[in-house]
Design a protein around this motif. Structure first.
Motif, short mmCIF file in Angstrom:
data_model
loop_
_atom_site.label_atom_id
_atom_site.label_comp_id
_atom_site.label_asym_id
_atom_site.label_seq_id
_atom_site.Cartn_x
_atom_site.Cartn_y
_atom_site.Cartn_z
N ILE A 171 0.83 -1.20 0.00
CA ILE A 171 0.00 0.00 0.00
C ILE A 171 0.87 1.25 0.00
O ILE A 171 0.66 2.18 -0.78
N GLU A 172 1.86 1.28 0.87
CA GLU A 172 2.76 2.43 0.98
C GLU A 172 3.81 2.44 -0.11
O GLU A 172 4.44 3.47 -0.37
N GLN A 173 4.01 1.29 -0.75
CA GLN A 173 5.05 1.11 -1.77
C GLN A 173 6.43 1.46 -1.22
O GLN A 173 7.11 2.37 -1.70
N SER A 174 6.81 0.71 -0.19
CA SER A 174 8.09 0.95 0.46
C SER A 174 8.70 -0.37 0.89
O SER A 174 8.00 -1.37 1.10
N ASP A 212 19.51 7.89 -1.96
CA ASP A 212 18.71 8.86 -2.68
C ASP A 212 17.22 8.54 -2.69
O ASP A 212 16.39 9.45 -2.81
N ASN A 213 16.85 7.27 -2.62
CA ASN A 213 15.42 6.94 -2.66
C ASN A 213 14.87 6.61 -1.28
O ASN A 213 13.84 5.94 -1.15
N ALA A 214 15.54 7.07 -0.23
CA ALA A 214 15.02 6.89 1.13
C ALA A 214 13.81 7.78 1.33
O ALA A 214 13.80 8.94 0.91
N ILE A 215 12.77 7.26 2.00
CA ILE A 215 11.57 8.04 2.28
C ILE A 215 11.44 8.30 3.78
O ILE A 215 10.44 8.81 4.24
N ASP A 216 12.46 7.95 4.52
CA ASP A 216 12.54 8.25 5.94
C ASP A 216 14.01 8.40 6.29
O ASP A 216 14.89 7.95 5.54
N VAL A 217 14.28 9.01 7.42
CA VAL A 217 15.68 9.22 7.83
C VAL A 217 16.31 7.86 8.15
O VAL A 217 15.80 7.12 9.00
N PRO A 218 17.39 7.48 7.47
CA PRO A 218 18.04 6.20 7.77
C PRO A 218 18.53 6.15 9.21
O PRO A 218 19.09 7.13 9.72
N ALA A 219 18.33 5.01 9.84
CA ALA A 219 18.79 4.83 11.22
C ALA A 219 20.19 4.22 11.19
O ALA A 219 20.40 3.12 10.66
N ARG A 245 26.55 0.69 8.99
CA ARG A 245 25.34 -0.15 8.91
C ARG A 245 24.12 0.72 9.14
O ARG A 245 24.05 1.48 10.09
N PHE A 246 23.12 0.57 8.23
CA PHE A 246 21.91 1.38 8.28
C PHE A 246 20.67 0.49 8.28
O PHE A 246 20.66 -0.59 7.66
N LYS A 247 19.65 0.97 8.96
CA LYS A 247 18.30 0.44 8.76
C LYS A 247 17.56 1.48 7.96
O LYS A 247 17.42 2.63 8.38
#
Length: 284
Positions: A76-79, A120-127, A147-149
């Motif tokens: 639904i969110e396409q993420s 570049d295609n992150a839709i939230d701040v990477p943790a 390492r990122f989430k």
């Protein structure tokens, strides 16, 4: 003849005695060399200047993406939510030395020039999960691992079982005149990735793009793209273990039938309670 024999025996005795002597490494030598390296390579070092040794050629970056976990794919969110290890490599000839005992050192990223790289295609701040120091090899090769989430956009098709989701590495500040990606030193590896039971990674492809001219006129900003082909297995969406679980209403599987039976049972009990109350009122 006697003098020659005595001389030969003396030489052999000295060699034999010397063969038994073992030199013990002095730890102070290592420490002293490391201190000297830091004092030498950082003398007049400017971390604001990119190490473009072969100017006007750009600085070549190696990008290694290791996908360690794929958490979920939201149709639904396409993420896509995932965890990645991102390692960048480049050469800074200003930070090299001739080693004797010390072949590499580790420094904080704030003390050297590092490339401004983003997802570049992150839709939230990477943790940021892990951010160790940058490793510098004696030949001036830099290794920066983090390492990122992350949560990235992914165009999905609800009617299909397979989706191609991208992880895009790039920079919004450094154009391809300053830095560019070296494909021979780059990779994207999901072979050790842990996925949910609903998803399976079937394939991975990599490519380099450079068509983001909207950031600045007449300048190209390169991107390194890792594309994961994800297949929805149909398993366990409702908490079951069977692959027969349906994502749609009107299914005849056990979970749906069980839910219908529960609804009918609740309706019958409520009707029985209502009739009992009405009967009591009539008797009174």
């Amino acid at each position: 003849m006697m003098e020659y024999t005595v001389c030969t025996v003396s030489v052999l005795f000295i060699l034999a005695a010397g063969a038994k002597v073992k030199t013990t490494p002095n730890p102070n030598t290592y420490v002293e060399e490391a201190i000297q390296i830091f004092n030498t390579i950082f003398h007049k070092y400017d971390l604001n200047v990119p190490p473009r040794k072969n100017f006007p050629d750009p600085l070549w970056l190696g990008v290694n993406v290791h996908v360690s976990h794929v958490t979920s794919l939201n149709l639904i969110e396409q993420s896509l939510e995932s965890t990645i290890d991102l390692e960048l490599t480049w050469d800074d000839n200003r930070l090299g030395w001739y080693p004797q005992n010390v072949y590499e050192i580790a420094v904080n990223k704030d003390t050297i020039w590092v490339p401004d790289i983003s997802i570049d295609n992150a839709i939230d701040v990477p943790a940021l999960i892990d951010d160790p120091r940058v490793v510098i090899k004696h030949e001036g090769r830099m290794y920066w691992h983090r390492r990122f989430k992350i949560k990235t956009s992914c165009v999905t098709n609800a009617t299909a079982l397979t989706d191609d989701c991208e992880i895009v590495i790039g920079s919004n500040l450094l154009n391809d005149r300053v830095v560019d990606f070296k494909m021979n030193d780059s990779s994207c590896d999901p072979s050790q990735a842990v996925t949910s039971h609903e998803l399976r990674i079937d394939d991975v492809t990599v490519e380099k793009r450079g068509e983001r001219r909207w950031l600045k006129d007449n300048v190209t900003f390169p991107e390194y793209v890792c594309t994961l082909r994800l297949t929805r297995t149909g398993c366990c969406s409702n908490g079951g273990d069977s692959g027969e679980t349906s994502y749609f209403l009107g299914s005849n599987n056990d979970n749906t039938n069980g839910g219908a039976r529960d609804q009918i049972t609740k309706f019958v009990l409520a009707l029985f309670t209502l009739l009992s109350m009405k009967l009591r009122i009539m008797l009174v």
